[in-house]
Design a protein around this motif. Sequence first.
Motif, PDB file in Angstrom:
ATOM      1  N   SER A   1       0.841  -1.210   0.000  1.00 40.82           N
ATOM      2  CA  SER A   1       0.000   0.000   0.000  1.00 40.82           C
ATOM      3  C   SER A   1       0.870   1.253   0.000  1.00 40.82           C
ATOM      4  O   SER A   1       0.568   2.222  -0.693  1.00 40.82           O
ATOM      5  CB  SER A   1      -0.905   0.022   1.229  1.00 40.82           C
ATOM      6  OG  SER A   1      -1.788  -1.066   1.215  1.00 40.82           O
TER       7      SER A   1
ATOM      8  N   ASP B   1      -5.833  -1.049  -4.636  1.00 42.70           N
ATOM      9  CA  ASP B   1      -5.252  -1.587  -3.404  1.00 42.70           C
ATOM     10  C   ASP B   1      -6.247  -2.560  -2.761  1.00 42.70           C
ATOM     11  O   ASP B   1      -7.177  -2.143  -2.075  1.00 42.70           O
ATOM     12  CB  ASP B   1      -4.893  -0.470  -2.436  1.00 42.70           C
ATOM     13  CG  ASP B   1      -4.012  -0.972  -1.286  1.00 42.70           C
ATOM     14  OD1 ASP B   1      -3.769  -2.204  -1.221  1.00 42.70           O
ATOM     15  OD2 ASP B   1      -3.572  -0.145  -0.471  1.00 42.70           O
ATOM     16  N   GLU B   2      -6.059  -3.818  -3.004  1.00 36.53           N
ATOM     17  CA  GLU B   2      -6.930  -4.876  -2.484  1.00 36.53           C
ATOM     18  C   GLU B   2      -8.410  -4.521  -2.662  1.00 36.53           C
ATOM     19  O   GLU B   2      -9.168  -4.481  -1.669  1.00 36.53           O
ATOM     20  CB  GLU B   2      -6.617  -5.149  -1.008  1.00 36.53           C
ATOM     21  CG  GLU B   2      -5.166  -5.569  -0.799  1.00 36.53           C
ATOM     22  CD  GLU B   2      -4.958  -6.256   0.537  1.00 36.53           C
ATOM     23  OE1 GLU B   2      -5.825  -7.062   0.933  1.00 36.53           O
ATOM     24  OE2 GLU B   2      -3.935  -5.990   1.177  1.00 36.53           O
TER      25      GLU B   2
HETATM   26 MG   LIG Z   1      -1.985  -2.771   2.190  1.00 33.73          MG
END
Ligand SMILES: [Mg+2]
Length: 252
Positions: free
Chosen positions: A43, A173-174
């Motif tokens: 991240s 991000d995910e």
């Molecule tokens: Mg992360």
Amino acid sequence: MALVEAIGVRKSFGHTEVLKGIDMEVERGEVVCLLGPSGAGKSTFLRCVNHLETIDAGRIWVDGVPVGFRASGGKLHELRERDAAHQRRDVGMVFQRFNLFPHRTALENIMEGPVQVLGRRKAEVGAEALALLERVGLAEKASAYPGQLSGGQQQRVAIARALAMKPKLMLFDEPTSALDPELVGEVLDVMTSLARDGMTMIVVTHEIGFARSVADRVVFLVDGAVVESGTPSDVLDDPQQPRTRQFLAKVL
Ligand SMILES: [Mg+2]
Ligand SMILES: Nc1ncnc2c1ncn2[C@@H]1O[C@H](COP(=O)(O)OP(=O)(O)OP(=O)(O)O)[C@@H](O)[C@H]1O
């Protein structure tokens, strides 16, 4: 030059160095999946690409522009936040949590950026926003509020909202990790079609199936450093590094 070039990117929080010299190139139209254990710095790296974090050393270029800097008089000057925000328009970001405006409809959420940030006319933007809703399979939800949408639908609106700014690059991000398992597929399908349409994407994900079928390259990050990278079949089916093998054994 590649669309994204990162060289020697370092970032610390306090005394902890979380990115220890990351090099990465992403060509135009390429999809790179970033994998790695929790705390690896995935991240943080994405946030650096978008200049939501300032890097301590190294350099990142997006489309030839040094992220967070302006070149003048043969020198690089760090951008003020206002100018950084201007630079950030070219990069779309989709997070784990949808972050839609709760008091705006799906359509209004998508129109917000082009109208408020780019100063474009509502009539023109509305038609584009509808087309984007259609693209993510939600044409019939234009007037629904986020609270009336499932998590998967909200995330698809979030993707459409990012696309409304006509970004050169999309960072994910995910994007599916906060979703119920049965809703993951619809979001991955939208991302897959985006990739097929030629969007350049960096995707942090634990969805190995997605990485395998959509990524051009997989980069495996541990402790702030790239441990291994290559085609999905190289990295996922025939990992060379013990850390990669351990990680894959857990997630597969
Ligand atoms: Mg992360
Ligand atoms: N703003 C911050 N202040 C202090 N430490 C931070 C900050 N942001 C991240 N870190 C630390 O940096 C390290 C990397 O975090 P990061 O969120 O980038 O990891 P990640 O690979 O995305 O992990 P996850 O898979 O859990 O999302 C972690 O040890 C985290 O605690």
